[in-house]
Every structure is written in C-alpha cells, then in structure tokens.
Design an enzyme around this catalytic site. Structure first.
Site, PDB file in Angstrom:
ATOM      1  CG  LEU A   1     -23.362 -15.649  -4.457  1.00 58.54           C
ATOM      2  CD1 LEU A   1     -22.712 -16.026  -5.778  1.00 58.54           C
ATOM      3  CD2 LEU A   1     -23.184 -14.146  -4.209  1.00 58.54           C
ATOM      4  N   GLY A   2     -25.264 -19.373  -2.852  1.00 60.28           N
ATOM      5  CA  GLY A   2     -25.026 -20.055  -1.591  1.00 60.28           C
ATOM      6  C   GLY A   2     -23.602 -20.574  -1.541  1.00 60.28           C
ATOM      7  NE  ARG A   3     -22.588 -24.213   3.932  1.00 60.53           N
ATOM      8  CZ  ARG A   3     -23.744 -24.561   4.487  1.00 60.53           C
ATOM      9  NH1 ARG A   3     -24.688 -25.106   3.752  1.00 60.53           N
ATOM     10  NH2 ARG A   3     -23.951 -24.368   5.774  1.00 60.53           N
ATOM     11  CB  ILE A   4     -22.330 -24.691  -4.802  1.00 58.03           C
ATOM     12  CG1 ILE A   4     -22.243 -25.971  -3.955  1.00 58.03           C
ATOM     13  CG2 ILE A   4     -21.838 -24.960  -6.221  1.00 58.03           C
ATOM     14  CD1 ILE A   4     -23.160 -27.092  -4.416  1.00 58.03           C
TER      15      ILE A   4
ATOM     16  NE  ARG B   1     -30.590 -33.002  -5.817  1.00 57.21           N
ATOM     17  CZ  ARG B   1     -29.350 -33.032  -5.363  1.00 57.21           C
ATOM     18  NH1 ARG B   1     -28.373 -32.557  -6.124  1.00 57.21           N
ATOM     19  NH2 ARG B   1     -29.073 -33.514  -4.164  1.00 57.21           N
TER      20      ARG B   1
ATOM     21  CD  GLU C   1     -29.831 -37.233 -11.985  1.00 54.99           C
ATOM     22  OE1 GLU C   1     -29.493 -37.682 -10.865  1.00 54.99           O
ATOM     23  OE2 GLU C   1     -29.494 -36.115 -12.376  1.00 54.99           O
TER      24      GLU C   1
ATOM     25  CG  HIS D   1     -26.323 -36.253  -9.892  1.00 49.91           C
ATOM     26  ND1 HIS D   1     -27.659 -36.199  -9.572  1.00 49.91           N
ATOM     27  CD2 HIS D   1     -25.700 -35.447  -8.981  1.00 49.91           C
ATOM     28  CE1 HIS D   1     -27.849 -35.413  -8.516  1.00 49.91           C
ATOM     29  NE2 HIS D   1     -26.666 -34.948  -8.149  1.00 49.91           N
TER      30      HIS D   1
END
Length: 321
Positions: free
Chosen positions: A153-156, A237, A266, A285
């Site tokens: 539950l960070g910025r994103i 990621r 990737e 991505h």
C-alpha cells in the site's frame, strides 16, 4: 548558460522529447543511448553532475566523479546495484510516484477486463465474427462488492485503493511497512496478514518493489492458499511471481485467471506458454506510460536534481531492504 550537466539514458523510462523540453535553463542534458558500449557511456557521462537512469553499471560510475544523484523515472530500481552505488556515496531516488495514477488506472482496467474476460475471449472472438459465441456458457463477474487484496500500500497501492472506493469493494492490504491509520481510513483499506489476504480475496493485486524479499513471493504455496475463483493482477515486477507456478495454477484450476503487465523475462520469449491461455490478459510492461506520467516524471526528476545540486537532500530516496 547551463550550470549543471545531466546525462539522461533514453531507453530506461520517460520520453526523450519531454525530458529535453522540460529541462530547466540551468541544466544541460546529454542523451545517452543505453545500447552504447561502457566506454562510450563513460565519455558522455564523465562530466555529469547527475544521471537520469534506472540502469547504469558501477564501472561507468567509477569514471564519473561528479555524479551527485542517480534519478530514475520509474518506481523500480532493481537493475541498479543499489548497495554498491550507495557505498560509492551516490544517492538514488525513484520517480516519487509520478506513474502511480497511470499504473492504478491500468490495474482497475485489468481487474474489470479479467473479470469480464474482455480481451482474452470477447474481443478476439468478436473480431473473428463469432458474435456472442458461447456467451451463456461463460462465467462473467463484477468487481463491485468483491474483496480486493492489495499486496503493498505504497504510492501505487494507495491510488488503486482510492479508485476501488467507487466500486464498493472490501479492500484489504498487506504491507511490511507501517501504513498510517489516517491513510487507511482515507482509502478505506484494512490491514490483514498475508495469508489471510490470499485466502479471502477475490482479486489479489501486487504493488511491491522487486527485492530479495519479494522475488518469487507468489509461488505454488501462495496459489494453493488463494480461492479457486480468484484472480491475480501483477503490474509491479515480473519476478515477484514464479511464472512456472502461475502457469500451473492457471491450468490446474487453482486460480481463475490473471492480468499481467510484467513477466519474468522481458521481452518475454515468443513461446511463453502463458500466451496460450485464454484466462490471462498480458500487456507489454506499459502500465506506467502516459503523456501525463512523462510530464510528471520529468518535472520531478529535474526538481529533485536541482535540490541535490543546491545542497539539499533529495526526495523519494531509495534505501536497501
């Protein structure tokens, strides 16, 4: 006359045109092609006061004594040898959440798309002129009123939770860091242990950095814990998910489907077996990419560089796990 020199690695985030257009008058920007040899990169970066990149070797940095900050344009920094760079006395900062809105919007789109099987089945069958083929034999579901578990539950993660309030979901989260109670109340998300999140969520959405702790955190054990009707969303990621275990879970009915913007390798090999599954949505991505993200990232990067070069501490500094 420019006062400071910044080397911008053009293939590691941001838009070159935006980076050049947004450069302050006191900054001179040199564009570096990441495909160049180490010696060519050194020649271009030797006099740089700061680097804008998420992928530069310590051998290049050793030849760039003036560098006072490495600024990324993305949230990720896993391609940097962080410990070695910090030991050299060079701070590293990420993008300060410039891409959080774009990623959160695509996360919601993935949740809706995989619940409705929009891209994997209905877009492709309609394009084949198979109108409403097998429509009533397919289980479609809604995001509204579901339990959504956010891992991180960070910025994103906070932006995702904020948007989920419009869907009346029961939003729960797991994070190794303490999340202030006022933030939890604002985004209407409740903390739970990791296994409880997996056991109870209809949708599990991953929003963590790639570290030693998070690499492979979703594997056979975790998929066994999830509901058979649950969906996995991964826009952080690729290596956070054990891809072979995910394939087994999807083909053996351990989970219902997945929405992926990132993969372990990737560009991913053309024969990646996930491409053959109709209960998976895969994008290349690109969740963090938008015109608005590019502008926010450029402005944040230059502002942060100027802070450091004027003797202040950078914002959004990255620290070892």
């Amino acid at each position: 006359m420019a006062t400071w020199k910044v080397a911008y690695f053009s293939g590691v985030g941001g838009r070159p045109s935006t980076m050049l257009e947004q450069a302050p008058d006191e900054i001179e920007v040199t564009v570096v092609d990441p495909a160049l040899s180490e010696s060519e990169k050194i020649d271009l970066c030797r006099d740089a006061d700061a680097l804008v990149t998420s992928d530069v070797s310590t051998s290049v940095l050793q030849e760039c004594p003036r560098v006072k900050l490495i600024q990324t344009l993305s949230a990720g920094y896993d391609r940097l040898d962080l410990e070695a760079i910090l030991e050299m006395g060079i701070p590293v900062a990420n993008n300060g959440g410039a891409n959080a809105i774009s990623v959160s919007e695509q996360t919601i789109a993935m949740m809706i798309g995989i619940n409705r099987n929009l891209m994997a089945q209905w877009d492709s069958t309609t394009r084949r002129r198979e109108w409403r083929s097998n429509l009533y034999q397919t289980d479609l579901s809604e995001v509204t009123d579901k339990t959504v578990g956010l891992v991180g539950l960070g910025r994103i993660g906070r932006q995702v939770a904020k948007r989920l309030t419009g869907f009346d979901t029961q939003t729960i989260f797991y994070d190794v860091e303490d999340v202030p109670e006022d933030v939890q109340r604002e985004v209407k998300a409740s903390p739970v242990p990791f296994d409880e999140l997996l056991e109870t969520s209809d949708i599990v959405s991953l929003h963590v950095p790639l570290t030693r702790r998070t690499r492979g955190m979703m594997s056979d054990r975790e998929f066994d814990v999830m509901k058979e009707t649950a969906f996995l969303i991964n826009l952080c990621r690729g290596p956070v998910v054990d891809e072979a275990a995910l394939y087994r879970a999807l083909t053996e009915g351990k989970i219902a489907g997945a929405g992926l913007d990132v993969l372990e390798v990737e560009p991913t090999p053309a024969d990646n077996p996930l491409f053959e599954l109709d209960n998976v949505i895969i994008t290349p991505h690109m969740a963090g990419q938008s015109q608005e993200t590019a502008l926010r990232a450029a402005r944040f990067a230059y502002g942060n560089i100027l802070r450091v070069l004027s003797g202040q501490e950078a914002e959004s500094l990255v620290t070892p796990e």
